[in-house]
Design an enzyme around this catalytic site. Structure first.
Site, PDB file in Angstrom:
ATOM      1  N   GLY A 205      29.326  36.890  28.966  1.00  0.00           N
ATOM      2  CA  GLY A 205      29.327  37.066  30.415  1.00  0.00           C
ATOM      3  C   GLY A 205      29.797  35.832  31.162  1.00  0.00           C
ATOM      4  O   GLY A 205      28.981  34.961  31.518  1.00  0.00           O
ATOM      5  N   LEU A 206      31.109  35.794  31.423  1.00  0.00           N
ATOM      6  CA  LEU A 206      31.674  34.676  32.184  1.00  0.00           C
ATOM      7  C   LEU A 206      32.122  35.149  33.575  1.00  0.00           C
ATOM      8  O   LEU A 206      31.775  34.559  34.593  1.00  0.00           O
ATOM      9  CB  LEU A 206      32.879  34.090  31.411  1.00  0.00           C
ATOM     10  CG  LEU A 206      33.719  33.024  32.104  1.00  0.00           C
ATOM     11  CD1 LEU A 206      32.900  31.764  32.371  1.00  0.00           C
ATOM     12  CD2 LEU A 206      34.943  32.653  31.248  1.00  0.00           C
TER      13      LEU A 206
ATOM     14  N   ILE B  14      31.755  43.215  31.908  1.00  0.00           N
ATOM     15  CA  ILE B  14      31.291  42.701  30.607  1.00  0.00           C
ATOM     16  C   ILE B  14      31.409  43.778  29.527  1.00  0.00           C
ATOM     17  O   ILE B  14      30.778  44.839  29.597  1.00  0.00           O
ATOM     18  CB  ILE B  14      29.849  42.147  30.716  1.00  0.00           C
ATOM     19  CG1 ILE B  14      29.765  41.135  31.872  1.00  0.00           C
ATOM     20  CG2 ILE B  14      29.426  41.525  29.372  1.00  0.00           C
ATOM     21  CD1 ILE B  14      30.805  40.023  31.870  1.00  0.00           C
TER      22      ILE B  14
ATOM     23  N   GLU C 299      40.281  38.003  28.857  1.00  0.00           N
ATOM     24  CA  GLU C 299      40.242  36.630  28.304  1.00  0.00           C
ATOM     25  C   GLU C 299      41.292  35.742  28.978  1.00  0.00           C
ATOM     26  O   GLU C 299      41.883  34.859  28.367  1.00  0.00           O
ATOM     27  CB  GLU C 299      40.373  36.651  26.779  1.00  0.00           C
ATOM     28  CG  GLU C 299      39.192  37.380  26.156  1.00  0.00           C
ATOM     29  CD  GLU C 299      38.786  36.881  24.797  1.00  0.00           C
ATOM     30  OE1 GLU C 299      39.128  35.747  24.434  1.00  0.00           O
ATOM     31  OE2 GLU C 299      38.073  37.640  24.121  1.00  0.00           O
TER      32      GLU C 299
HETATM   33  C1  LIG Z   1      38.121  46.095  30.655  1.00  0.00           C
HETATM   34  C2  LIG Z   1      37.762  44.683  30.927  1.00  0.00           C
HETATM   35  C3  LIG Z   1      36.921  44.015  30.062  1.00  0.00           C
HETATM   36  C4  LIG Z   1      36.554  42.687  30.335  1.00  0.00           C
HETATM   37  N1  LIG Z   1      35.629  42.058  29.513  1.00  0.00           N
HETATM   38  C5  LIG Z   1      35.125  40.857  29.886  1.00  0.00           C
HETATM   39  C6  LIG Z   1      34.019  40.277  29.180  1.00  0.00           C
HETATM   40  O1  LIG Z   1      33.536  40.824  28.177  1.00  0.00           O
HETATM   41  N2  LIG Z   1      33.502  39.118  29.648  1.00  0.00           N
HETATM   42  C7  LIG Z   1      33.999  38.485  30.738  1.00  0.00           C
HETATM   43  O2  LIG Z   1      33.461  37.438  31.089  1.00  0.00           O
HETATM   44  N3  LIG Z   1      35.042  38.995  31.429  1.00  0.00           N
HETATM   45  C8  LIG Z   1      35.605  40.169  31.034  1.00  0.00           C
HETATM   46  N4  LIG Z   1      36.652  40.724  31.743  1.00  0.00           N
HETATM   47  C9  LIG Z   1      37.154  40.040  32.942  1.00  0.00           C
HETATM   48  C10 LIG Z   1      38.572  39.501  32.783  1.00  0.00           C
HETATM   49  O3  LIG Z   1      38.593  38.380  31.966  1.00  0.00           O
HETATM   50  C11 LIG Z   1      39.097  39.242  34.200  1.00  0.00           C
HETATM   51  O4  LIG Z   1      39.334  40.506  34.795  1.00  0.00           O
HETATM   52  C12 LIG Z   1      40.353  38.395  34.214  1.00  0.00           C
HETATM   53  O5  LIG Z   1      40.076  37.088  33.791  1.00  0.00           O
HETATM   54  C13 LIG Z   1      41.028  38.367  35.600  1.00  0.00           C
HETATM   55  O6  LIG Z   1      40.131  38.103  36.620  1.00  0.00           O
HETATM   56  P1  LIG Z   1      40.127  39.046  37.933  1.00  0.00           P
HETATM   57  O7  LIG Z   1      40.021  40.440  37.440  1.00  0.00           O
HETATM   58  O8  LIG Z   1      39.091  38.576  38.862  1.00  0.00           O
HETATM   59  O9  LIG Z   1      41.561  38.866  38.531  1.00  0.00           O
HETATM   60  P2  LIG Z   1      42.002  37.775  39.635  1.00  0.00           P
HETATM   61  O10 LIG Z   1      41.561  36.409  39.193  1.00  0.00           O
HETATM   62  O11 LIG Z   1      41.579  38.251  40.986  1.00  0.00           O
HETATM   63  O12 LIG Z   1      43.592  37.859  39.526  1.00  0.00           O
HETATM   64  C14 LIG Z   1      44.375  38.791  40.245  1.00  0.00           C
HETATM   65  C15 LIG Z   1      45.848  38.460  39.979  1.00  0.00           C
HETATM   66  O13 LIG Z   1      46.133  37.128  40.454  1.00  0.00           O
HETATM   67  C16 LIG Z   1      46.690  36.356  39.410  1.00  0.00           C
HETATM   68  N5  LIG Z   1      46.272  34.948  39.566  1.00  0.00           N
HETATM   69  C17 LIG Z   1      45.016  34.469  39.804  1.00  0.00           C
HETATM   70  N6  LIG Z   1      45.035  33.125  39.889  1.00  0.00           N
HETATM   71  C18 LIG Z   1      46.332  32.741  39.689  1.00  0.00           C
HETATM   72  C19 LIG Z   1      47.013  31.484  39.645  1.00  0.00           C
HETATM   73  N7  LIG Z   1      46.349  30.336  39.792  1.00  0.00           N
HETATM   74  N8  LIG Z   1      48.362  31.493  39.450  1.00  0.00           N
HETATM   75  C20 LIG Z   1      49.035  32.653  39.264  1.00  0.00           C
HETATM   76  N9  LIG Z   1      48.447  33.865  39.283  1.00  0.00           N
HETATM   77  C21 LIG Z   1      47.116  33.920  39.484  1.00  0.00           C
HETATM   78  C22 LIG Z   1      46.161  36.976  38.120  1.00  0.00           C
HETATM   79  O14 LIG Z   1      46.973  36.676  37.005  1.00  0.00           O
HETATM   80  C23 LIG Z   1      46.202  38.458  38.484  1.00  0.00           C
HETATM   81  O15 LIG Z   1      47.499  38.943  38.290  1.00  0.00           O
HETATM   82  C24 LIG Z   1      37.082  42.030  31.451  1.00  0.00           C
HETATM   83  C25 LIG Z   1      37.962  42.705  32.318  1.00  0.00           C
HETATM   84  C26 LIG Z   1      38.292  44.012  32.066  1.00  0.00           C
HETATM   85  C27 LIG Z   1      39.206  44.731  33.028  1.00  0.00           C
END
Ligand SMILES: Cc1cc2nc3c(=O)[nH]c(=O)nc-3n(C[C@H](O)[C@H](O)[C@H](O)COP(=O)(O)OP(=O)(O)OC[C@H]3O[C@@H](n4cnc5c(N)ncnc54)[C@H](O)[C@@H]3O)c2cc1C
Length: 387
Positions: free
Chosen positions: A128-129, A161, A369
């Protein structure tokens, strides 16, 4: 060639492992994949089959009752399970993701407490990050763990998560020093499913990987003992990001497996399907597509295996290779699965064939990830700091 020339090849043990996982996946997992996708239920029968074969968390060292598989063996397991069913491949992948923080940083006592039940198949471990407002920008998380006597009290939420609700144990990142320096004010904890004040949100309704539940974690004055802290206070984000260096390689493996499943299916289809009086495999336009798909897939696989070897050795350039392997393999998986749908024509677009599911499943590998934009940031950072 000199007999001493080091073999640039998988060992006989790794090849044998691939064969045995593929046999199990063909027999027990592939026939279930469409139904797992349709019902969206966690595949307990697949979990049991993986536990019986000791493939559900093979990375756990023998000293904690595990199979002691190296990082390359782990990616082969995940790749072969994903070739049949991406949702099922999240069982070994997320067990690794949840437990690597302990392997990297927890006390011996903590490892002895939490790793053997996972190795025995009695518990799964989630990670859970992410939070609603802190996805790519993990350091901006708000979930708090407030020290209270010998305990910590958790309040807040975690989003997205994987395997939430099914797992007994959770690595949870939370802010322990709200006024502390950004990124150094976060600590990592183990939270147990039965802890009072810990609950789950509804299952997300997703495009793919439907057999792997994705839910929020909710903490409402959730009190946990101080000995659940992983590593040092304030080191949590560092541990979480070091974990991802290793586990991004497993997402690369998942991507390679999904793409291989799609390519294999498309190869069979084009030999059978006839148009203009001959098998569509005879059209050079399609042969070139197949060749490109296989070429890119093989390049992705080699990159994932090299990154796995670096993960096993703990090489200094693992952050670059972990990001590159995940990013490249997931982009290839999206391309290959989309082309597989194209090769089947209309048949590719319906659920009578598995390639539309594989295309939907492939998409997540570009997102979780760390999105592939974030992987490129990680790679560029590594390049620019090289002397
Ligand atoms: C099915 C699923 C399972 C998951 N499982 C886990 C898990 O088990 N544990 C966990 O902790 N998380 C989990 N996640 C979370 C996942 O890691 C995040 O969704 C991911 O890191 C993106 O974060 P966000 O969805 O908030 O997108 P955002 O951070 O809001 O990004 C939106 C868009 O902006 C872009 N963006 C953001 N910042 C920048 C930058 N600095 N430069 C260029 N582009 C940028 C991104 O690439 C993306 O295209 C899961 C997600 C899903 C959908």
């Amino acid at each position: 060639m000199s007999p001493d020339f080091p073999a640039f090849a998988l060992s006989a043990e790794h090849e044998a492992l691939r064969e045995s996982v593929r046999a199990l996946a063909d027999d027990k997992i592939a026939p279930r994949a469409a139904d797992i996708d349709r019902t969206g239920e966690f595949p307990m029968d697949v979990y049991d089959a993986l536990v019986k074969a000791d493939l559900h968390a093979a990375h756990i060292p023998e000293s904690y009752g595990g199979a002691g598989a190296d990082a390359l063996a782990c990616v082969i397991i995940i790749e072969e399970v994903a070739r049949a069913c991406a949702s099922s491949s999240l069982i070994p992948a997320v067990n690794k993701l949840g437990t690597v923080p302990l392997l990297l940083a927890a006390s011996e006592e903590m490892k002895q407490r939490y790793l053997p039940p996972v190795a025995r198949g009695e518990a799964m471990f989630s990670y859970g990050l992410s939070e609603r407002e802190a996805g790519s920008d993990t350091a901006s998380m708000r979930c708090k763990a407030t020290p209270d006597g010998d305990d910590f009290v958790l309040n807040g939420q975690k989003s997205w998560i994987t395997n939430a609700g099914e797992s007994q144990f959770y690595t949870v990142l939370a802010v322990t020093d709200p006024d502390g320096e950004r990124g150094r004010n976060i600590s990592a904890f183990v939270v147990e499913k039965s802890d009072p004040g810990f609950d789950f949100g509804e299952k997300e309704r997703k495009l793919g990987i439907k057999g792997s539940p994705t839910r929020e974690l909710h903490f409402d004055n959730c009190r946990i003992p101080g000995d659940r802290l992983i590593g040092e206070r304030g080191e949590g984000l560092k541990i979480a990001l070091r974990t991802l260096d290793h586990t991004r390689v497993t997402i690369g493996a998942q991507a390679v497996g999904i793409a291989q499943g799609a390519l294999d299916y498309a190869l069979g289809y084009v030999k059978e399907r006839k148009q203009f009086g001959k098998a569509i495999a005879e059209f050079q336009g399609l042969q070139f597509m197949l060749a490109d798909m296989a070429m890119k897939l093989e390049a992705a696989r080699q990159m994932v295996y090299v990154a796995a070897a670096k993960s096993e050795r703990g090489d200094a350039d693992l952050p670059f290779f972990g990001a590159a392997a995940k990013c490249y393999a997931s982009d290839v998986a999206m391309e290959v699965t989309t082309d597989a749908v194209q090769l089947l024509g209309g048949a590719g677009y319906v659920k009578d064939h598995p390639v539309e599911r594989m295309m939907r499943d492939a998409k997540i590998t570009q997102i979780y990830e760390g999105t592939n934009q974030i992987q490129r940031i990680v790679m560029a950072r590594q390049l620019l700091k090289r002397k």
